[in-house]
Design an enzyme around this catalytic site. Sequence first.
Site, PDB file in Angstrom:
ATOM      1  NE  ARG A   1     -22.675 -14.654  25.674  1.00 24.21           N
ATOM      2  CZ  ARG A   1     -22.553 -14.726  26.983  1.00 24.21           C
ATOM      3  NH1 ARG A   1     -21.889 -13.805  27.645  1.00 24.21           N
ATOM      4  NH2 ARG A   1     -23.086 -15.727  27.644  1.00 24.21           N
TER       5      ARG A   1
ATOM      6  CG  PHE B   1     -28.590 -12.922  29.954  1.00 23.30           C
ATOM      7  CD1 PHE B   1     -28.511 -12.636  31.303  1.00 23.30           C
ATOM      8  CD2 PHE B   1     -27.437 -13.350  29.315  1.00 23.30           C
ATOM      9  CE1 PHE B   1     -27.312 -12.752  32.004  1.00 23.30           C
ATOM     10  CE2 PHE B   1     -26.244 -13.482  29.996  1.00 23.30           C
ATOM     11  CZ  PHE B   1     -26.176 -13.178  31.348  1.00 23.30           C
TER      12      PHE B   1
ATOM     13  CD  GLN C   1     -20.206  -9.896  26.282  1.00 19.82           C
ATOM     14  OE1 GLN C   1     -20.949 -10.693  26.852  1.00 19.82           O
ATOM     15  NE2 GLN C   1     -18.900 -10.040  26.252  1.00 19.82           N
TER      16      GLN C   1
ATOM     17  CG  ASN D   1     -15.535 -10.431  34.401  1.00 20.09           C
ATOM     18  OD1 ASN D   1     -15.992 -11.568  34.401  1.00 20.09           O
ATOM     19  ND2 ASN D   1     -15.853  -9.542  35.337  1.00 20.09           N
TER      20      ASN D   1
ATOM     21  CG  PHE E   1     -23.145  -7.461  30.033  1.00 17.27           C
ATOM     22  CD1 PHE E   1     -24.222  -7.461  30.913  1.00 17.27           C
ATOM     23  CD2 PHE E   1     -21.903  -7.883  30.514  1.00 17.27           C
ATOM     24  CE1 PHE E   1     -24.072  -7.867  32.229  1.00 17.27           C
ATOM     25  CE2 PHE E   1     -21.751  -8.291  31.829  1.00 17.27           C
ATOM     26  CZ  PHE E   1     -22.836  -8.281  32.683  1.00 17.27           C
TER      27      PHE E   1
ATOM     28  CG  LEU F   1     -24.767 -11.667  36.020  1.00 17.85           C
ATOM     29  CD1 LEU F   1     -24.980 -11.014  34.658  1.00 17.85           C
ATOM     30  CD2 LEU F   1     -23.816 -12.850  35.903  1.00 17.85           C
TER      31      LEU F   1
ATOM     32  CG  HIS G   1     -20.189  -9.589  35.304  1.00 18.75           C
ATOM     33  ND1 HIS G   1     -19.271  -9.654  34.285  1.00 18.75           N
ATOM     34  CD2 HIS G   1     -20.516 -10.876  35.583  1.00 18.75           C
ATOM     35  CE1 HIS G   1     -19.064 -10.906  33.950  1.00 18.75           C
ATOM     36  NE2 HIS G   1     -19.807 -11.680  34.725  1.00 18.75           N
TER      37      HIS G   1
END
Length: 171
Positions: free
Chosen positions: A47, A52, A55, A100, A112, A121, A131
């Site tokens: 990902r 951003f 991951q 998660n 990530f 986050l 996170h």
Amino acid sequence: MANPTATLETSLGTITVELFTDVMPETAGNFIKLAKSGFYDGLHFHRVINNFMIQFGCPYSKDPNSGRAGTGNGPDGCIQDEHPDNAKISNQPGTLSMANTGAPNSGSCQFFINTRDNSYLDWFSPGPSKHPVFGKVTEGMDVVQKIESTPTDRGDRPKTPVQMVKVTINE
């Protein structure tokens, strides 16, 4: 005593990270245990979202085209969330954070690297996402940026696979 570091050898270059065992012993320790076992070696970034994060860590991503990539846990399953008052470290560019499902205690092996300020986050900020940060990039942000700018399909998967060749823990 200094925190350990990890060398992340990817198909696009090498990234070095400091692991915050001093303030996030469970989360950083889980990453170290998995890395020492060879769990991460040969997996792919599944990902990648420009501006951003990137991951990594799903066992199903060994096959970069697997439809299950992003859904797997580590061999020991999920770990307890770690939210210590002395470790309110924000999801800033270059930090490593536990991925998660959004449910409590659902982190396992996936993590990530933030590529921008993602403080919404933070486990200590309002909102549904929690996170915890357990490390930071100390060298190789240029490699993180190369991975981040990799063209992706609609599912945020790199069109050209980016592999984690090997993770080495340096204690």
